[in-house]
Design an enzyme around this catalytic site. Structure first.
Site, mmCIF file in Angstrom:
data_model
loop_
_atom_site.group_PDB
_atom_site.id
_atom_site.type_symbol
_atom_site.label_atom_id
_atom_site.label_comp_id
_atom_site.label_asym_id
_atom_site.label_seq_id
_atom_site.Cartn_x
_atom_site.Cartn_y
_atom_site.Cartn_z
ATOM 1 N N ASP A 83 0.927 -1.309 0.257
ATOM 2 C CA ASP A 83 -0.013 -0.080 -0.074
ATOM 3 C C ASP A 83 0.914 1.421 0.040
ATOM 4 O OD1 ASP A 83 -2.325 -1.791 0.162
ATOM 5 O OD2 ASP A 83 -2.171 -1.394 2.496
ATOM 6 N N ASP A 86 -0.791 -2.627 -4.060
ATOM 7 C CA ASP A 86 -1.950 -3.143 -3.551
ATOM 8 C C ASP A 86 -3.005 -1.648 -3.571
ATOM 9 O OD1 ASP A 86 -3.924 -4.426 -2.467
ATOM 10 O OD2 ASP A 86 -3.032 -4.785 -0.602
ATOM 11 N N ASP A 93 -5.488 2.516 2.353
ATOM 12 C CA ASP A 93 -6.276 1.583 2.723
ATOM 13 C C ASP A 93 -6.548 1.700 4.514
ATOM 14 O OD1 ASP A 93 -6.648 0.616 0.323
ATOM 15 O OD2 ASP A 93 -5.758 -1.402 0.921
ATOM 16 N N ARG A 128 -12.836 1.399 -5.966
ATOM 17 C CA ARG A 128 -12.604 1.593 -4.480
ATOM 18 C C ARG A 128 -12.243 3.079 -4.094
ATOM 19 N NH1 ARG A 128 -8.933 -3.609 -2.663
ATOM 20 N NH2 ARG A 128 -10.262 -5.190 -3.360
#
Length: 327
Positions: A142, A164, A168, A221
């Site tokens: 991330d 990724d 997050d 997302r």
């Protein structure tokens, strides 16, 4: 556009219930609402010195030492100190693995020079962390991971090319504001809640404000939400979104308010992949060459006061203020 059974199995019912979507309690969302004292400054000001929304009151390293770093070893030592510290990043920090940031830290780029590459920052099991004005590129994981942490402000960063997630947030993290970031060249952009099976830890948590971000050609997302209720997606600019904008799943409750959607076929919907639908309410959004989205269910009231920009003005406001070098 990819269509999954979980996302669309309630599509017919959603049309019928859209008009019945409710926000419980009372919320001061109108343009006349006062800015809460904890926020400190008008949220429309790009250089705001403190977060609005759920992350209000986050102070980072304020009151502690200030150090300036330009290499990885100095950076890692500074962000892992136990005392409050403001870490000024002046140069490119090349990381080989996710690097933990300790509590009571402000990590901020100097001008446009602060860059994190190779891997990302791990805000794990801590509190009171600010990450601002940094360019994140090419993480092997991330760009920013937040887990089991509270009082976090992620502001005015440029995020791209993470293997990724871009930003997050998961595992019962709470009271977070994500503001004025530009994300681009990113597939899995912002995940909120990592697993359908983590409700025992996440329910009642994962309360996040996403405000004045520029989702610039990201695929999906933006965010994808599990369990958090309410989650506030306010005054963001969505441009050329590849798959979908916002997804509400697994008992989440998301208010999508006064955003600008451009060239976004699927701006928001219920359910995603194998995740069951959550609740989503939408109001005062602006659509240009975009779909109208899917709503349903009941979202809890937003518990803080705020002033929403007119959605039609959000594109120009966000393009002028989001990203690095704007604080």
């Amino acid at each position: 556009m990819r269509r999954t059974s979980a996302r669309y199995k309630l599509a017919g019912a959603a049309t019928a219930v859209a008009a019945a979507v409710a926000l419980t309690g009372t919320t001061a969302w109108s343009s006349g609402a006062a800015e809460p004292a904890a926020a400190g400054q008008d949220p429309t000001t790009a250089a705001a010195a403190a977060p609005i929304g759920f992350g209000a009151g986050t102070t980072g390293g304020a009151g502690g030492a200030t150090v300036e770093v330009s290499n990885a070893s100095a950076f890692i030592a500074a962000v892992q100190r136990t005392d409050p510290v403001t870490v000024r990043v002046n140069g490119t920090i090349s990381l080989s693995s996710m690097t933990k940031v300790a509590s009571n830290k402000t990590v901020v780029g100097v001008g446009t020079a602060g860059r994190i590459t190779g891997s990302g920052l791990n805000v794990s099991g801590v509190s009171n962390v600010i990450i601002r004005n940094l360019t994140f590129t090419g993480s092997n994981d991330d760009a920013i991971n937040v887990q089991e942490s509270t009082k976090v402000w992620i502001d005015h960063n440029d995020v791209s090319g993470a293997y990724d997630g871009g930003i997050d947030i998961k595992r019962a993290s709470d009271y977070v504001t994500v503001s004025w970031n530009r994300t681009h060249h990113q597939n899995k952009n912002m995940l909120l809640g990592h697993s359908d099976s983590n409700g025992s830890q996440d329910s009642g948590k994962l309360r996040v404000t996403y405000v004045h971000n520029w989702f610039d050609g990201t695929t999906q997302r933006n965010p994808r939400v599990r369990f958090g209720n309410p989650v506030h997606v306010l005054n963001n600019y969505f441009s050329n979104i590849g798959d979908y904008g916002v997804a509400s799943t697994e008992n989440a409750g998301v208010l999508v308010e006064a955003n600008y959607f451009e060239n976004t076929e699927d701006p928001f919907h219920l359910g995603e992949g194998d995740s069951d639908p959550g609740a989503l309410a939408a109001k005062n959004n602006h659509f240009v060459n975009s779909g109208t989205g899917q709503t349903g269910g009941t979202v809890k009231a937003i518990p803080y006061g705020y002033t929403a920009d007119s959605a039609s003005s959000v594109k120009s406001i966000v393009m002028a203020g989001a990203g690095v070098g704007k604080i």
